[in-house]
Design an enzyme around this catalytic site. Structure first.
Site, PDB file in Angstrom:
ATOM      1  N   ASN A   6      -7.736   0.659  -5.255  1.00  0.00           N
ATOM      2  CA  ASN A   6      -8.652   0.635  -4.102  1.00  0.00           C
ATOM      3  C   ASN A   6      -9.019   2.078  -3.762  1.00  0.00           C
ATOM      4  O   ASN A   6      -8.191   2.828  -3.253  1.00  0.00           O
ATOM      5  CB  ASN A   6      -7.949  -0.038  -2.912  1.00  0.00           C
ATOM      6  CG  ASN A   6      -8.772   0.070  -1.637  1.00  0.00           C
ATOM      7  OD1 ASN A   6      -9.975   0.322  -1.689  1.00  0.00           O
ATOM      8  ND2 ASN A   6      -8.123  -0.118  -0.496  1.00  0.00           N
ATOM      9  N   LYS A   8     -11.019   3.120  -1.542  1.00  0.00           N
ATOM     10  CA  LYS A   8     -11.375   3.312  -0.128  1.00  0.00           C
ATOM     11  C   LYS A   8     -12.704   4.077  -0.041  1.00  0.00           C
ATOM     12  O   LYS A   8     -13.579   3.870  -0.867  1.00  0.00           O
ATOM     13  CB  LYS A   8     -10.250   4.017   0.624  1.00  0.00           C
ATOM     14  CG  LYS A   8      -8.888   3.395   0.346  1.00  0.00           C
ATOM     15  CD  LYS A   8      -7.835   3.840   1.302  1.00  0.00           C
ATOM     16  CE  LYS A   8      -6.485   3.315   0.848  1.00  0.00           C
ATOM     17  NZ  LYS A   8      -5.507   3.232   1.910  1.00  0.00           N
ATOM     18  N   HIS A  93      -8.444  -6.278   3.981  1.00  0.00           N
ATOM     19  CA  HIS A  93      -7.598  -5.078   3.916  1.00  0.00           C
ATOM     20  C   HIS A  93      -7.200  -4.687   5.340  1.00  0.00           C
ATOM     21  O   HIS A  93      -7.992  -4.820   6.276  1.00  0.00           O
ATOM     22  CB  HIS A  93      -8.360  -3.942   3.228  1.00  0.00           C
ATOM     23  CG  HIS A  93      -7.465  -2.782   2.891  1.00  0.00           C
ATOM     24  ND1 HIS A  93      -7.099  -1.849   3.828  1.00  0.00           N
ATOM     25  CD2 HIS A  93      -6.850  -2.438   1.737  1.00  0.00           C
ATOM     26  CE1 HIS A  93      -6.287  -0.969   3.251  1.00  0.00           C
ATOM     27  NE2 HIS A  93      -6.119  -1.298   1.981  1.00  0.00           N
ATOM     28  N   GLU A  95      -7.010  -1.943   6.796  1.00  0.00           N
ATOM     29  CA  GLU A  95      -7.902  -0.968   7.449  1.00  0.00           C
ATOM     30  C   GLU A  95      -9.107  -1.684   8.060  1.00  0.00           C
ATOM     31  O   GLU A  95      -9.620  -1.277   9.103  1.00  0.00           O
ATOM     32  CB  GLU A  95      -8.327   0.110   6.440  1.00  0.00           C
ATOM     33  CG  GLU A  95      -7.171   1.074   6.168  1.00  0.00           C
ATOM     34  CD  GLU A  95      -7.203   1.741   4.805  1.00  0.00           C
ATOM     35  OE1 GLU A  95      -8.243   1.737   4.137  1.00  0.00           O
ATOM     36  OE2 GLU A  95      -6.132   2.266   4.406  1.00  0.00           O
ATOM     37  N   GLU A 159       0.627  -6.241   1.665  1.00  0.00           N
ATOM     38  CA  GLU A 159       0.545  -4.818   1.978  1.00  0.00           C
ATOM     39  C   GLU A 159       1.106  -4.576   3.376  1.00  0.00           C
ATOM     40  O   GLU A 159       0.351  -4.663   4.371  1.00  0.00           O
ATOM     41  CB  GLU A 159      -0.908  -4.359   1.934  1.00  0.00           C
ATOM     42  CG  GLU A 159      -1.554  -4.527   0.576  1.00  0.00           C
ATOM     43  CD  GLU A 159      -2.655  -3.505   0.356  1.00  0.00           C
ATOM     44  OE1 GLU A 159      -2.555  -2.765  -0.625  1.00  0.00           O
ATOM     45  OE2 GLU A 159      -3.569  -3.405   1.179  1.00  0.00           O
ATOM     46  N   GLY A 165      -0.597   4.202   2.722  1.00  0.00           N
ATOM     47  CA  GLY A 165      -1.014   5.592   2.891  1.00  0.00           C
ATOM     48  C   GLY A 165       0.011   6.457   3.603  1.00  0.00           C
ATOM     49  O   GLY A 165      -0.306   7.556   4.058  1.00  0.00           O
ATOM     50  N   SER A 195       1.719   2.590  -0.844  1.00  0.00           N
ATOM     51  CA  SER A 195       2.291   3.813  -1.406  1.00  0.00           C
ATOM     52  C   SER A 195       2.894   3.631  -2.806  1.00  0.00           C
ATOM     53  O   SER A 195       3.886   4.269  -3.148  1.00  0.00           O
ATOM     54  CB  SER A 195       3.313   4.420  -0.441  1.00  0.00           C
ATOM     55  OG  SER A 195       2.691   4.743   0.791  1.00  0.00           O
TER      56      SER A 195
END
Ligand code: PEP
Length: 238
Positions: A6, A8, A93, A95, A159, A165, A195
């Site tokens: 990904n 991003k 996701h 985010e 996740e 991150g 990570s």
């Protein structure tokens, strides 16, 4: 085994094309692994072109809207992605959930529409640190998974938000436990994300219910992405 990168909001068209040209070499060495990269919308076409004809690396989008077309400024539909040669999309996701108001309901709608149009889907779930501390992980996962359709072209990515991150990877025990729980609710392949890097990939991917990884930061560098894919290929071949 499936390894998805990904990107991003990194890599414009120029960088994406260069990166894609580097990883086409993976084709011969990643048997047993489905390799996917997820560039920003504007770099999808350049990535597909950079990979070239006949590459076994697939290109997915990072999101997809549930309508075919309409007054939805800033959104992109499944048919538009298919027209470019995109094979799938990430939905939900963390985010998007945390910063752009994505809900279980919209995640479910995005997944349904993408599947119906013929795309593959990576649907993301995961608890926050506060959820885990309050021992609510299973309840949160259950709600998120309840909104995700079952389909042969859909995989779930577990996740944990606290691991994305942050450099704080879930231990292989935590990952295994969550994956087994997810599979008890939804019979599908489950990727781990949070990570993952070239150093820890082997341990995480060796867990019996870990079927691959969704990789953020470490997928931006061709060498580390390749190392993760090769670790997956070794494990798939064992
Ligand atoms: C992700 O973006 O899905 C992700 C897991 O990021 P990172 O690997 O950087 O934690």
């Amino acid at each position: 085994m499936l390894i998805a990168g990904n990107w991003k909001m990194f890599k414009g068209a120029h960088q994406a094309r260069e990166f894609a040209a580097q990883i086409t070499r993976l084709d011969d060495r990643s048997s047993g692994v489905d390799v996917v990269v997820c560039p920003p919308f504007v770099s999808l076409q350049a990535t597909i072109q950079g990979l070239g004809e006949g590459s076994n690396v697939s290109v997915y989008a990072q999101n997809v809207h549930w309508e075919l077309e309409g007054a939805f400024t800033g959104e992109v539909s499944a048919p538009m992605l298919l027209e470019l040669g995109v094979k799938g999309a990430i939905v939900g996701h963390s985010e998007r959930r945390q910063r752009f108001g994505e809900t279980d309901d919209t995640v479910g709608q995005r997944a349904e529409a993408a599947l119906e149009a013929g795309l593959a889907v990576i649907a993301c779930v995961g608890e926050t640190e506060a959820d885990r501390e309050a021992e609510e992980t299973e309840a949160v996962l259950e709600l998120q998974i309840g909104a995700i359709p079952e389909h042969e072209r859909l995989v779930i990515a577990y996740e944990p938000v606290w691991a994305i991150g942050t450099g704080r990877t879930a231990s292989s025990e935590i990952a295994q436990e969550a994956h087994a729980f997810i599979k008890s609710l939804h019979p599908t392949r489950v990727l781990y994300g949070g990570s993952v890097n070239a150093e820890n990939a082997r341990t995480l991917l060796s867990q019996p219910d870990v079927d691959g990884a969704l990789v953020g930061g470490a997928s931006l560098d061709a060498q580390s992405f390749e190392a993760i894919c090769l670790a997956a290929a070794e494990i798939a071949g064992e």
